[in-house]
Design a protein around this motif. Sequence first.
Motif, PDB file in Angstrom:
ATOM      1  N   TYR A  32       0.796  -1.220   0.000  1.00  0.00           N
ATOM      2  CA  TYR A  32       0.000   0.000   0.000  1.00  0.00           C
ATOM      3  C   TYR A  32       0.835   1.279   0.000  1.00  0.00           C
ATOM      4  CZ  TYR A  32      -3.521  -3.418   1.309  1.00  0.00           C
ATOM      5  OH  TYR A  32      -4.328  -4.526   1.327  1.00  0.00           O
ATOM      6  N   ILE A  33       2.144   1.181   0.264  1.00  0.00           N
ATOM      7  CA  ILE A  33       2.909   2.410   0.457  1.00  0.00           C
ATOM      8  C   ILE A  33       4.029   2.622  -0.550  1.00  0.00           C
ATOM      9  CG2 ILE A  33       2.407   2.469   2.937  1.00  0.00           C
ATOM     10  CD1 ILE A  33       5.275   1.533   3.434  1.00  0.00           C
ATOM     11  N   ALA A  34       4.458   1.581  -1.251  1.00  0.00           N
ATOM     12  CA  ALA A  34       5.636   1.718  -2.106  1.00  0.00           C
ATOM     13  C   ALA A  34       5.292   2.395  -3.426  1.00  0.00           C
ATOM     14  CB  ALA A  34       6.276   0.364  -2.370  1.00  0.00           C
ATOM     15  N   ARG A  35       6.047   3.421  -3.765  1.00  0.00           N
ATOM     16  CA  ARG A  35       5.941   4.036  -5.085  1.00  0.00           C
ATOM     17  C   ARG A  35       6.511   3.077  -6.125  1.00  0.00           C
ATOM     18  NH1 ARG A  35       9.285   9.453  -7.045  1.00  0.00           N
ATOM     19  NH2 ARG A  35       9.155   9.006  -9.264  1.00  0.00           N
ATOM     20  N   GLU A  36       7.642   2.490  -5.806  1.00  0.00           N
ATOM     21  CA  GLU A  36       8.263   1.495  -6.677  1.00  0.00           C
ATOM     22  C   GLU A  36       8.843   0.373  -5.825  1.00  0.00           C
ATOM     23  OE1 GLU A  36      11.117   3.138  -9.446  1.00  0.00           O
ATOM     24  OE2 GLU A  36       9.504   3.549 -10.855  1.00  0.00           O
ATOM     25  N   ILE A  37       8.907  -0.810  -6.400  1.00  0.00           N
ATOM     26  CA  ILE A  37       9.504  -1.965  -5.749  1.00  0.00           C
ATOM     27  C   ILE A  37      10.744  -2.373  -6.530  1.00  0.00           C
ATOM     28  CG2 ILE A  37       9.187  -4.402  -5.167  1.00  0.00           C
ATOM     29  CD1 ILE A  37       6.248  -3.784  -4.675  1.00  0.00           C
ATOM     30  N   VAL A  38      11.818  -2.576  -5.787  1.00  0.00           N
ATOM     31  CA  VAL A  38      13.079  -3.027  -6.365  1.00  0.00           C
ATOM     32  C   VAL A  38      13.300  -4.455  -5.886  1.00  0.00           C
ATOM     33  CG1 VAL A  38      15.576  -2.647  -6.459  1.00  0.00           C
ATOM     34  CG2 VAL A  38      14.009  -0.688  -6.366  1.00  0.00           C
ATOM     35  N   ILE A  39      13.343  -5.400  -6.811  1.00  0.00           N
ATOM     36  CA  ILE A  39      13.509  -6.807  -6.443  1.00  0.00           C
ATOM     37  C   ILE A  39      14.971  -7.195  -6.588  1.00  0.00           C
ATOM     38  CG2 ILE A  39      12.804  -9.182  -6.913  1.00  0.00           C
ATOM     39  CD1 ILE A  39      10.218  -8.103  -8.073  1.00  0.00           C
ATOM     40  N   MET A  40      15.566  -7.655  -5.473  1.00  0.00           N
ATOM     41  CA  MET A  40      16.960  -8.090  -5.465  1.00  0.00           C
ATOM     42  C   MET A  40      17.042  -9.605  -5.286  1.00  0.00           C
ATOM     43  SD  MET A  40      19.088  -5.269  -3.236  1.00  0.00           S
ATOM     44  CE  MET A  40      20.645  -6.139  -3.579  1.00  0.00           C
ATOM     45  N   LYS A  41      17.971 -10.212  -6.000  1.00  0.00           N
ATOM     46  CA  LYS A  41      18.211 -11.647  -5.858  1.00  0.00           C
ATOM     47  C   LYS A  41      19.697 -11.905  -6.079  1.00  0.00           C
ATOM     48  CE  LYS A  41      16.403 -16.134  -7.338  1.00  0.00           C
ATOM     49  NZ  LYS A  41      15.398 -16.821  -8.187  1.00  0.00           N
ATOM     50  N   ASP A  42      20.321 -12.562  -5.100  1.00  0.00           N
ATOM     51  CA  ASP A  42      21.749 -12.878  -5.172  1.00  0.00           C
ATOM     52  C   ASP A  42      22.589 -11.632  -5.463  1.00  0.00           C
ATOM     53  OD1 ASP A  42      21.165 -15.586  -4.745  1.00  0.00           O
ATOM     54  OD2 ASP A  42      20.878 -15.936  -6.883  1.00  0.00           O
ATOM     55  N   GLY A  43      22.218 -10.522  -4.823  1.00  0.00           N
ATOM     56  CA  GLY A  43      23.001  -9.295  -4.957  1.00  0.00           C
ATOM     57  C   GLY A  43      22.726  -8.476  -6.193  1.00  0.00           C
ATOM     58  N   GLN A  44      21.804  -8.925  -7.025  1.00  0.00           N
ATOM     59  CA  GLN A  44      21.524  -8.222  -8.275  1.00  0.00           C
ATOM     60  C   GLN A  44      20.112  -7.664  -8.301  1.00  0.00           C
ATOM     61  OE1 GLN A  44      22.627 -11.416 -11.117  1.00  0.00           O
ATOM     62  NE2 GLN A  44      24.246 -10.040 -11.797  1.00  0.00           N
ATOM     63  N   LEU A  45      19.947  -6.547  -8.994  1.00  0.00           N
ATOM     64  CA  LEU A  45      18.625  -5.990  -9.243  1.00  0.00           C
ATOM     65  C   LEU A  45      18.035  -6.742 -10.431  1.00  0.00           C
ATOM     66  CD1 LEU A  45      17.784  -2.192  -9.439  1.00  0.00           C
ATOM     67  CD2 LEU A  45      16.733  -3.842 -10.958  1.00  0.00           C
ATOM     68  N   ILE A  46      16.920  -7.446 -10.184  1.00  0.00           N
ATOM     69  CA  ILE A  46      16.349  -8.233 -11.285  1.00  0.00           C
ATOM     70  C   ILE A  46      15.070  -7.618 -11.862  1.00  0.00           C
ATOM     71  CG2 ILE A  46      17.398 -10.405 -10.548  1.00  0.00           C
ATOM     72  CD1 ILE A  46      14.697 -11.212  -9.374  1.00  0.00           C
ATOM     73  N   LYS A  47      14.334  -6.838 -11.053  1.00  0.00           N
ATOM     74  CA  LYS A  47      13.151  -6.143 -11.554  1.00  0.00           C
ATOM     75  C   LYS A  47      12.944  -4.867 -10.757  1.00  0.00           C
ATOM     76  CE  LYS A  47      11.718  -9.130 -14.656  1.00  0.00           C
ATOM     77  NZ  LYS A  47      11.685  -8.800 -16.097  1.00  0.00           N
ATOM     78  N   LYS A  48      12.374  -3.845 -11.408  1.00  0.00           N
ATOM     79  CA  LYS A  48      12.052  -2.579 -10.739  1.00  0.00           C
ATOM     80  C   LYS A  48      10.834  -1.972 -11.403  1.00  0.00           C
ATOM     81  CE  LYS A  48      13.982   2.103 -10.031  1.00  0.00           C
ATOM     82  NZ  LYS A  48      13.149   2.827 -10.997  1.00  0.00           N
ATOM     83  N   GLY A  49       9.908  -1.478 -10.608  1.00  0.00           N
ATOM     84  CA  GLY A  49       8.733  -0.827 -11.172  1.00  0.00           C
ATOM     85  C   GLY A  49       7.695  -0.586 -10.100  1.00  0.00           C
ATOM     86  N   ASN A  50       6.623   0.141 -10.453  1.00  0.00           N
ATOM     87  CA  ASN A  50       5.562   0.335  -9.479  1.00  0.00           C
ATOM     88  C   ASN A  50       4.813  -0.987  -9.294  1.00  0.00           C
ATOM     89  OD1 ASN A  50       3.164   0.186 -11.294  1.00  0.00           O
ATOM     90  ND2 ASN A  50       4.001   2.072 -12.136  1.00  0.00           N
TER      91      ASN A  50
END
Length: 285
Positions: free
Chosen positions: A196-214
């Motif tokens: 309910y609060i995040a403008r964007e979500i940054v998904i990290m896996k094994d130290g890497q950014l794998i997805k980013k977006g609202n």
Amino acid sequence: MILTLNQVTKKFGDKVAVNDMNLELNEGVYGILGANGSGKTTLMRMLATVMHPTSGQLLLDGKDIFQLDDAYRDLVGYLPQQVGLYKNFTAEKFLLYIAALKGLGKEQAKQKVDQMLRWVGLEAHRREKVGKFSGGMKQRVGIAQALLNDPKILIVDEPTAGLDPKERIRFRNLMSSIAANRIVVLSTHIVSDLEYIAREIVIMKDGQLIKKGNPQKLLARLDGKVWLVTISDAQLAFYQEQYKVGNIIRRENGIEIRVISDEKPQRAAIVAAPNLEDLYLYYFD
């Protein structure tokens, strides 16, 4: 105000905790989502200047945050995963002590501490020792100290771990209320904290950014990949082995399971609207 990570890498010996991360943050709440060990805490510590990157740059409006030094730290509020509190201090005394460390004048510190205690709902407990506080109350003291200097960049690492549902809702509402004109970076593996609060979500896996977006954009990628399936007890182990299974609910006609799969798991499966928990299961076992 723009906080930029430019090819940021952090290594501990042979272990790569954060790997070549590029990220740009403006005002608003950003949720860093990932399993334990995905590099979230290392990223938080670098943003808070507690830790230097092995390579790459962290920039605020184009200037290296480590070269800015105190000019950057004056803008930052930081709530680490483990809040260091002096258990024999009262909540008021502890916050006044932290205010002094942050360079607030005596009168300004008193006013700010009064405001923060009201804001986090601890005014009635101001003269109680923090060592006797519940986990949720200690977290509220932690967020109060992070906000004492009215930071423009707020970094909070796993803030709701161990809190009961009521405390988590209180914390989310607090984050929403202060997010205007600030960069709020919130690291968690509890997906409902971000819904309910995040403008964007940054998904990290094994130290890497794998997805980013609202959240809506990320959830749209799961359309047609979340299914409701009714099975028998005997089939449950098979589905748990073959698919990513979320909720398991016992109904009168059998067991209803929520399956995350690119393919329809059985003919009678019904497509369901995805949620952030489905998103987490899709990317993490």
